[in-house]
Design a protein around this motif. Structure first.
Motif, PDB file in Angstrom:
ATOM      1  N   LEU A  11      16.545   7.247 -24.116  1.00 21.18           N
ATOM      2  CA  LEU A  11      17.416   8.210 -23.432  1.00 21.18           C
ATOM      3  C   LEU A  11      18.709   8.330 -24.225  1.00 21.18           C
ATOM      4  CD1 LEU A  11      17.162   7.171 -19.667  1.00 21.18           C
ATOM      5  CD2 LEU A  11      16.129   9.148 -20.773  1.00 21.18           C
ATOM      6  N   SER A  25      19.643   3.946 -23.416  1.00 18.42           N
ATOM      7  CA  SER A  25      18.433   3.248 -22.986  1.00 18.42           C
ATOM      8  C   SER A  25      18.653   1.744 -22.961  1.00 18.42           C
ATOM      9  CB  SER A  25      17.279   3.539 -23.950  1.00 18.42           C
ATOM     10  OG  SER A  25      16.975   4.903 -23.972  1.00 18.42           O
ATOM     11  N   TRP A  36      17.753  12.700 -13.992  1.00 13.41           N
ATOM     12  CA  TRP A  36      19.107  12.198 -14.115  1.00 13.41           C
ATOM     13  C   TRP A  36      19.979  12.753 -12.998  1.00 13.41           C
ATOM     14  CZ3 TRP A  36      23.144  15.651 -15.509  1.00 13.41           C
ATOM     15  CH2 TRP A  36      24.373  15.034 -15.746  1.00 13.41           C
TER      16      TRP A  36
END
Length: 162
Positions: A11, A25, A36
């Motif tokens: 991410l 992440s 999100w």
């Protein structure tokens, strides 16, 4: 055992004004799918990066600032379509499937469990009013509609078949 395609899926946050990026992440966590809301994400996660790890995936709540993840659901089957509301409610679809992206199953709500098991859902997302938008398959066709978090359909918003 040979596990091809071992690439960590990460991410990243992107600053829209500057274009600056940063990895958010958690270390050792592979992210297949996510949604999100503010400083949190909900994700279909695995502990290793191979494509076949998808069969051992779990639902995690990711704190984007701290780069940590909390495992909140370990499934019996496969997972798809994690969703998080602005208020922090979490939902996803769990069902039997052999390939990523082709799953149909039961809508699950964190803290509630399975809701509307008679539906063959393939996608969920939170609407602004806190209900779940849901779509999936019904016999040879498809459906779309809204669910309250207890699995009931709001009276003023019927399901639509196509």
């Amino acid at each position: 055992m040979l596990r091809p395609a071992q690439f960590w899926r990460r991410l990243w946050l992107v600053d829209a004004s500057s274009g600056e990026t940063r990895d958010v992440s958690p270390e050792g966590t592979n992210v297949f799918e996510f949604d999100w809301a503010g400083g949190k994400a909900v994700a279909v996660c695995t502990d290793e990066p191979s494509e076949s790890a998808w069969y051992d995936a779990w639902i995690g709540l990711v704190d984007l600032g701290a780069r940590t993840v909390e495992r909140v659901h370990t499934p019996k089957w496969q997972l798809q379509s994690p969703a998080i509301s602005a208020r922090g409610e979490v939902a996803w679809v769990e069902g039997f499937s052999s390939d990523r992206g082709t799953l149909t199953g039961t809508v699950q709500v964190l803290g509630t469990g399975p809701v509307a098991p008679e539906l063959h859902a393939s996608w969920v997302e939170f609407a602004e009013d806190g209900t779940l938008l849901v779509a999936g398959w019904r016999e040879a066709g498809s459906f779309a509609g809204r669910l309250d978090l207890d699995g009931s359909a709001p009276a003023d918003n019927p399901f639509y078949d196509a």
